[in-house]
Design an enzyme around this catalytic site. Structure first.
Site, short mmCIF file in Angstrom:
data_model
loop_
_atom_site.label_atom_id
_atom_site.label_comp_id
_atom_site.label_asym_id
_atom_site.label_seq_id
_atom_site.Cartn_x
_atom_site.Cartn_y
_atom_site.Cartn_z
N ARG A 17 0.82 -1.23 0.00
CA ARG A 17 0.00 0.00 0.00
C ARG A 17 0.85 1.27 0.00
NH1 ARG A 17 -5.53 -1.00 1.68
NH2 ARG A 17 -6.03 -2.74 0.33
N ARG A 74 -3.57 6.52 0.27
CA ARG A 74 -4.01 7.73 0.95
C ARG A 74 -2.98 8.38 1.86
NH1 ARG A 74 -9.63 5.34 2.88
NH2 ARG A 74 -8.24 3.57 2.86
N ARG A 78 -6.97 11.42 -7.08
CA ARG A 78 -8.16 10.58 -6.97
C ARG A 78 -9.45 11.38 -6.73
NH1 ARG A 78 -8.85 5.80 -4.86
NH2 ARG A 78 -10.98 6.46 -5.19
N ASP A 101 -6.56 -3.45 -7.58
CA ASP A 101 -7.13 -4.02 -6.36
C ASP A 101 -7.41 -5.50 -6.61
OD1 ASP A 101 -8.25 -3.02 -3.59
OD2 ASP A 101 -9.60 -4.58 -4.30
N TYR A 153 -14.65 -12.38 0.28
CA TYR A 153 -15.44 -11.20 -0.12
C TYR A 153 -16.70 -11.62 -0.87
CZ TYR A 153 -11.80 -8.01 1.41
OH TYR A 153 -10.90 -7.31 2.19
C1 CP3 Z 1 -7.60 -7.30 1.14
C2 CP3 Z 1 -7.15 -6.45 -0.02
C3 CP3 Z 1 -7.94 -5.53 -0.76
N1 CP3 Z 1 -7.13 -4.97 -1.72
C4 CP3 Z 1 -5.87 -5.47 -1.62
C5 CP3 Z 1 -5.87 -6.42 -0.59
C6 CP3 Z 1 -4.68 -7.26 -0.21
C7 CP3 Z 1 -3.70 -6.45 0.55
C8 CP3 Z 1 -4.05 -6.26 2.01
O1 CP3 Z 1 -4.15 -7.26 2.70
O2 CP3 Z 1 -4.18 -5.09 2.39
C9 CP3 Z 1 -4.70 -5.20 -2.48
C10 CP3 Z 1 -4.43 -3.82 -2.90
N2 CP3 Z 1 -5.28 -2.76 -2.98
C11 CP3 Z 1 -4.62 -1.67 -3.45
C12 CP3 Z 1 -3.29 -2.05 -3.77
C13 CP3 Z 1 -2.36 -1.08 -4.49
C14 CP3 Z 1 -0.97 -1.21 -4.55
C15 CP3 Z 1 -0.21 -0.80 -3.29
O3 CP3 Z 1 0.01 -1.67 -2.41
O4 CP3 Z 1 0.27 0.34 -3.24
C16 CP3 Z 1 -3.15 -3.39 -3.39
C17 CP3 Z 1 -1.91 -4.28 -3.46
C18 CP3 Z 1 -5.17 -0.33 -3.66
C19 CP3 Z 1 -6.28 0.11 -2.80
N3 CP3 Z 1 -7.41 -0.60 -2.49
C20 CP3 Z 1 -8.23 0.18 -1.71
C21 CP3 Z 1 -7.61 1.43 -1.51
C22 CP3 Z 1 -8.21 2.58 -0.72
C23 CP3 Z 1 -9.32 3.20 -1.49
C24 CP3 Z 1 -9.11 4.62 -1.86
O5 CP3 Z 1 -7.97 5.14 -1.85
O6 CP3 Z 1 -10.12 5.24 -2.25
C25 CP3 Z 1 -6.39 1.40 -2.20
C26 CP3 Z 1 -5.38 2.52 -2.36
C27 CP3 Z 1 -9.55 -0.25 -1.22
C28 CP3 Z 1 -9.57 -1.56 -0.53
N4 CP3 Z 1 -9.54 -2.78 -1.18
C29 CP3 Z 1 -9.50 -3.77 -0.23
C30 CP3 Z 1 -9.49 -3.17 1.06
C31 CP3 Z 1 -9.47 -3.91 2.37
C32 CP3 Z 1 -9.52 -1.78 0.85
C33 CP3 Z 1 -9.40 -0.69 1.89
C34 CP3 Z 1 -10.68 -0.01 2.25
C35 CP3 Z 1 -10.38 1.37 2.76
O7 CP3 Z 1 -9.68 1.48 3.78
O8 CP3 Z 1 -10.86 2.32 2.15
C36 CP3 Z 1 -9.38 -5.21 -0.57
#
Ligand code: CP3
Length: 344
Positions: free
Chosen positions: A27, A31, A40, A76, A151
């Site tokens: 990540r 944010r 974004r 994602d 999910y």
């Molecule tokens: C479980 C999982 C998800 N997504 C992902 C996982 C596995 C990694 C982990 O265990 O954290 C993988 C993921 N999601 C995202 C990345 C981007 C690459 C990186 O690591 O920089 C990666 C590698 C972007 C994202 N994916 C998400 C965001 C945040 C949304 C946003 O910025 O609007 C990002 C940058 C949304 C997301 N998508 C998911 C979650 C739990 C969330 C967070 C919800 C939140 O806190 O808003 C599912």
């Protein structure tokens, strides 16, 4: 293919010595960066994942800012299942939410196999990024079948995985049919990224830590192994990561990983012993430590580096993703510290 074999990151994944311990952060794009929040503004998460211009810019942001040793594709884990026909959204502050959960054999029909064409925007993003990144490797990724299934079955994030585990125990046939379909989708998604030029892949089984080792081995590992072994001939290092997976580390390596990701609960020297001498480790600073002041960050980062020496290769990372409230300057400083402290 463009695997950057001489990069510190790929060398560490292969258990080879390099000029310093490579570092990147799960990540790292997101944010915690003001430039991410700005780009974004007014654009949904899934939409931004489908726009190669945005994906390229967002993926590059942390590389420019922190000087990390690898980029990770901005995407994602639910992107391929949306491409497979499942109606879902990524809700800010919550995560993926599935409109109609998958709980019966009839529901499974809504999850169709994908082809590379269904995720052509990902291939295009990878091509643009590889051209921009030069000697910095790009990591592709996907969610593992268990984490994706959680999910789909729960309909969103869960703390207990009650419906997921109920299906696993009560309807093993449906369970295995769902996980094999997810494994095929995941394999196609990762192959597309490899063909477009990523230098490594990470399979995120973030929530597998909810399972015992025995259940992991019988209900999950064959499907993750199908994905990882299916990439054996691809020539890229395969990283396999989950949270709370202390008792699963050996099995997660055996599933077909070159590098096993470890969270902060298991010290890397203990993890390396469990995983065995044939695989590298990745991790594992607690992301919360970044909120404890620089002296603590430095002390704990040096401890992680020392414990990582027990493995044939070590990729420095956090034990899970960067929290959105993290001060990005700490990450820049931490990157420099890891490079200095491990210079050989
Ligand atoms: C479980 C999982 C998800 N997504 C992902 C996982 C596995 C990694 C982990 O265990 O954290 C993988 C993921 N999601 C995202 C990345 C981007 C690459 C990186 O690591 O920089 C990666 C590698 C972007 C994202 N994916 C998400 C965001 C945040 C949304 C946003 O910025 O609007 C990002 C940058 C949304 C997301 N998508 C998911 C979650 C739990 C969330 C967070 C919800 C939140 O806190 O808003 C599912």
């Amino acid at each position: 293919m463009t695997v950057l074999e001489d990069s510190p990151f790929v060398r560490a994944c292969r258990g080879l010595p390099g000029p310093h311990t490579p570092v990147w952060f799960m990540r790292q794009a997101g944010r915690s960066l003001p430039e991410y929040r700005k780009i974004r503004e007014g654009i949904g998460m899934l939409e931004s994942c489908r726009r190669p211009d945005l994906v390229t810019e967002i993926t590059l942001q942390p590389v420019r800012r922190h000087g990390v040793d690898a980029a990770i594709l901005f995407s994602d884990i639910v992107v391929p299942i949306a491409a497979a026909g499942i109606d879902l959204d990524i809700v800010a502050g919550t995560g993926p939410v599935v409109a109609a959960p998958v709980r019966t054999a009839a529901d499974l029909e809504r999850l169709r196999p994908i082809t590379a064409d269904d995720v052509d925007f990902v291939a295009e993003s990878v091509r643009l990024l590889v051209a921009e990144l030069g000697q910095t490797p790009l990591i592709g990724f996907a969610g593992a079948p268990f984490t994706l299934a959680s999910y789909l079955i729960e309909g969103g994030p869960s703390r207990t995985y009650l419906k997921t585990k109920a299906m696993m125990y009560a309807q093993p046939e449906l369970w295995h049919a769902l996980l094999s379909r997810l494994a095929e989708i995941t394999l196609t998604f990762l192959r597309t990224q490899v063909d477009a030029g990523v230098s490594a892949v990470q399979l995120f089984d973030s929530w597998a830590g909810a399972l015992s080792e025995a259940d992991y081995r019988s209900f999950v590992m064959p499907h993750s192994a199908r994905v990882l072994r299916g990439l054996q001939d691809a020539g890229v290092p395969r990283i396999h990561f989950g949270v709370g997976t202390g008792v699963l580390l050996e099995a997660m390596g055996e599933a077909g990983a070159d590098v096993v990701g470890v969270d902060w609960r298991t010290p890397l020297d203990v993890a390396a012993k469990r995983i065995g001498p044939d695989r590298a480790v990745q991790g594992n600073l607690d992301p919360a430590i970044l909120f404890a002041g620089w002296d603590v960050v430095e002390r704990e980062a040096r401890r992680v580096l020392a414990q990582g020496q027990a493995a044939p290769g070590h990729v420095f990372n956090l034990g899970h993703g960067v929290m959105p409230e993290t001060d990005p300057e700490i990450l820049t400083r931490l990157t420099a510290l890891v490079h200095e402290a491990s210079a050989r």
